[in-house]
Design an enzyme around this catalytic site. Structure first.
Site, PDB file in Angstrom:
ATOM      1  N   GLU A 322       0.870  -0.903   0.062  1.00 55.05           N
ATOM      2  CA  GLU A 322      -0.076  -0.093  -0.024  1.00 55.05           C
ATOM      3  C   GLU A 322       0.720   1.121  -0.039  1.00 55.05           C
ATOM      4  O   GLU A 322       0.479   2.045   0.740  1.00 55.05           O
ATOM      5  CB  GLU A 322      -0.915  -0.026   1.245  1.00 55.05           C
ATOM      6  CG  GLU A 322      -2.016  -1.292   1.206  1.00 55.05           C
ATOM      7  CD  GLU A 322      -2.848  -1.298   2.261  1.00 55.05           C
ATOM      8  OE1 GLU A 322      -4.214  -1.159   2.019  1.00 55.05           O
ATOM      9  OE2 GLU A 322      -2.322  -1.024   3.476  1.00 55.05           O
TER      10      GLU A 322
HETATM   11  C1  ACM Z   1      -2.240  -5.284   4.055  1.00 55.91           C
HETATM   12  O1  ACM Z   1      -3.274  -5.635   4.748  1.00 55.91           O
HETATM   13  N1  ACM Z   1      -2.086  -3.935   3.723  1.00 55.91           N
HETATM   14  C2  ACM Z   1      -1.191  -6.336   3.937  1.00 55.91           C
END
Ligand code: ACM
Length: 681
Positions: A322
């Site tokens: 992310e």
């Molecule tokens: C995640 O849940 N961003 C690994």
């Protein structure tokens, strides 16, 4: 051929639940995870106060400690005053009631031998392992075998040959969104050991907190943690505690995104000018390391050298998930660097960053693992891909020859049912992978993300559902009888309490606090049929931050509300058989719920914190009344009036609205009861 195989397996699993003792009486085994092979024998090994145990093997230090814990739990469970408190080595082995043997000390490495055989006969119990870790797995099986009858406690005669299906059976604990003190980690390590899990994935850095004392860069923990971090002494203590239980501790330092807390102390390493503050909200944020600066790598070189010395595991998890790339897009220097080095996009820039981090880790003798975003062609084949976004990444990595573990489907923070997680198989029967490709799938990890948990509630989000995941990862793939899983889960859940886990116990305490010390019974009746909102819905209904209370009704509500589940099953039975027994059970529950709001209202009126669930409580009573009316109409054979039907539809619609971040879990069953009255079946 396929059918025959299935039938044989079914017979095998069915046989598991029936062990015949001398008098022909049936005894159910309540093992979780179910072992690879179990053969029941006749008779029982009786546990008495003269019970003795001994261990034989090289350097049995770890087993002596495990043996002492076993004796403590055994005497605690049975009330027997054993004369022996510790395990002696060697000399009494032949005459001991329980004899443990192993060939070598197990290493805390992926794929280490954890197999064991457990043979219980009326005269003696023996556990044999290639390694002491295997024997430790067997000791937990032994504790789950204890049965009782009018003559006392016993271990049923049995022969078990057991080994795990997958070598990587982990639990991620996020201690960053909310800090979790050492005792929380330790009791959960005990829980993991009880269900044969072998990796604690310790998520130690995030936007919201940096949780490890760092001597090279002390501003990391000093400015990034609100004082809530583990000292290196504590880290070593946890690692040793885990090692005693045959559990690896793999740290995660999530970079280059999810890194606000690092940048509070070291803003010069960020992709944009600071200053930075610890993030208090949940989500994906912009602060990211600048992957184009020499200083960044100089920092990580020193940082990972220190962390390599602190964490002995062969793997270092670098996160990598992310990264929104906003700081990189907006920074002209970063853009110029990309142009100069022909780096086409942020994904490629992160790959460049990962490669340099990989070089640092490799120099420190560590292997790298990261979330599936780190995957790119050309990575060395010893890097593990951690799939969280879907099974596709898992299959993709395995097809290309990369070891991979699965967490997609094991996100226990999302409060789905144990059944949902249980049926999520890293290698389902219809997997398109070849046998060679399947070997790259090492296992999986349950992920306890920390946005909505406190030390008070974390256990109830991990247990007992994680035991079902542990079984998925340990037991043969054919083991997937859901009702039986739930039956055993209840029993294992109680046993987990003896390890100090608070998943059951804390609910009553939280309800007492909510009612200000008043009678919790009516609140318990309501909470028993509600579950916290699932998925990410809790964040849609309300803005939570690191400072939000986690002491409300929703926090005391449990996943897999048991009473609601039983009601749903009972309604199914009744709709099939229309029998008096089911009807009576349904009536009893519906009557209880119908009258509950009146009693709960008195308490809510004096406990403003409960105001948010007042209308939900009222709706439970109205829905229960509807259920009773539906039952009466069904058994009288009368048709419902159209006005009744319309009115009831409205009641059900309103009751389906979440309140206080929870939802009623009996509505589908009430709808089933009412359906025939509408001319539907
Ligand atoms: C995640 O849940 N961003 C690994």
């Amino acid at each position: 051929m396929k059918k025959d195989k299935t039938r044989i397996l079914f017979t095998l699993w069915a046989a598991l639940f029936l062990t015949i003792n001398g008098s022909g009486e049936e005894v159910k085994l309540n093992l979780m995870p179910i072992p690879a092979k179990v053969v029941q024998k006749e008779g029982k090994f009786r546990l008495t106060e003269t019970f003795t145990a001994a261990v034989k093997g090289p350097a049995p230090g770890r087993l002596l400690k495990a043996g002492a814990r076993l004796l403590h739990r055994l005497s605690g469970r049975t009330g027997l005053f054993f004369s022996q408190g510790n395990f002696p080595t060697g000399e009494n082995w032949e005459s001991a009631g329980l004899g443990l043997t192993f060939k070598r000390v197990g290493r805390l490495k992926v794929g280490e031998d954890e197999s064991y055989t457990l043979t219980a006969a009326p005269e003696r119990v023996e556990i044999v392992g290639e390694t002491d870790i295997g024997v430790i797995r067997g000791l937990e099986t032994l504790l789950q075998l204890i049965g009782a009858d009018d003559r006392g406690y016993f271990i049923p005669a049995v022969e078990i040959n057991d080994r795990p299906r997958f070598p990587w059976r982990g639990l991620l604990i996020d201690v960053c969104r909310h800090f979790q003190p050492v005792e929380v980690i330790k009791r959960n390590l005990d829980g993991m050991c009880a269900v044969k899990m072998n990796v604690l994935h310790w998520h130690l850095s995030e936007d919201q907190g940096f949780r490890v004392e760092c001597k090279s860069f002390p501003k990391l923990h000093q400015l990034g943690s609100d004082g809530l971090y583990y000292t290196q002494e504590q880290i070593r203590e946890v690692i040793a505690y885990a090692a005693d239980r045959g559990i690896r501790v793999m740290p995660e330092f999530d970079i280059p995104g999810h890194s606000t807390s690092w940048l509070v102390g070291y803003p010069e390493l960020a992709g944009a000018a600071g200053p930075y503050e610890i993030e208090r909200r949940w989500g994906i944020f912009d602060p990211t390391f600048d992957p184009t600066r020499k200083a960044t790598y100089k920092f990580f070189k020193k940082f990972f050298a220190e962390m390599t010395a602190l964490f002995p595991d062969e793997y270092m998890h670098i996160g990598g998930d992310e990264n929104n790339g906003k700081q990189w897009d907006a920074n002209p220097k970063i853009q110029a660097f990309m142009k100069k080095h022909n780096i086409p996009d942020n994904h490629a820039l992160q790959a460049y960053f990962n490669k340099r981090i990989l070089a640092i880790l490799t120099r420190n003798g560590k292997k790298m693992i990261g979330w599936d975003e780190i995957f790119q062609p050309g990575l060395p084949k010893n890097i593990i891909i951690h799939s969280w976004r879907g099974q596709e990444a898992l299959k993709g990595a395995a097809k290309k020859g990369y070891p991979v573990i699965l967490s997609n489907g094991y996100y226990i923070d999302l409060v789905q049912s144990a059944e949902y997680h249980y049926l999520n198989d890293p290698i389902p029967p219809d997997s398109p992978l070849t046998e060679e490709e399947k070997k790259f799938i090492l296992g999986g990890e349950a992920t306890m993300w920390g946005e909505l948990i406190s030390p008070e509630t974390i256990d109830s989000r991990i247990w007992p559902r994680t035991a079902a995941i542990a079984e998925r990862l340990w037991s043969p793939g054919q083991v997937k009888d859901v009702p039986d899983m739930y039956r055993r889960l209840e029993i294992i859940s109680l046993q987990l309490e003896e390890l100090g886990l608070l998943h059951k116990k804390n609910q009553a305490m939280m309800l007492r606090r909510l009612t200000g010390g008043r009678d919790i019974h009516p609140l318990k009746i309501l909470i028993d049929v509600t579950e916290p909102l699932k998925g990410y819905k809790r964040h849609q209904g309300r803005v939570y931050t690191q400072f939000s209370p986690l002491t409300c009704f929703v926090d005391a509500a449990l996943p897999d509300a048991k009473v609601a589940g039983e009601f749903r099953r009972q309604v199914d039975l009744y709709m099939q058989n229309r029998d008096e027994k089911s009807k009576k059970k349904l009536r009893r529950l519906l009557t209880l719920w119908e009258g509950n709001h009146k009693r709960l209202k008195v308490i809510i009126d004096q406990s403003p914190i409960l105001k948010e669930i007042e209308s939900l409580s009222e709706d439970l009573s109205r829905v229960a009344q509807l259920g009773l009316e539906a039952l009466d109409l069904l058994s009288s054979g009368k048709k419902a009036e159209p006005t009744w039907i319309e009115e009831k539809k409205e009641i059900l619609k309103k009751a389906a609205l979440p309140r206080g971040q929870v939802e009623l879990m009996i509505l589908s069953a009430i709808e089933k009861l009412a359906a025939p009255l509408r001319g539907e079946t």
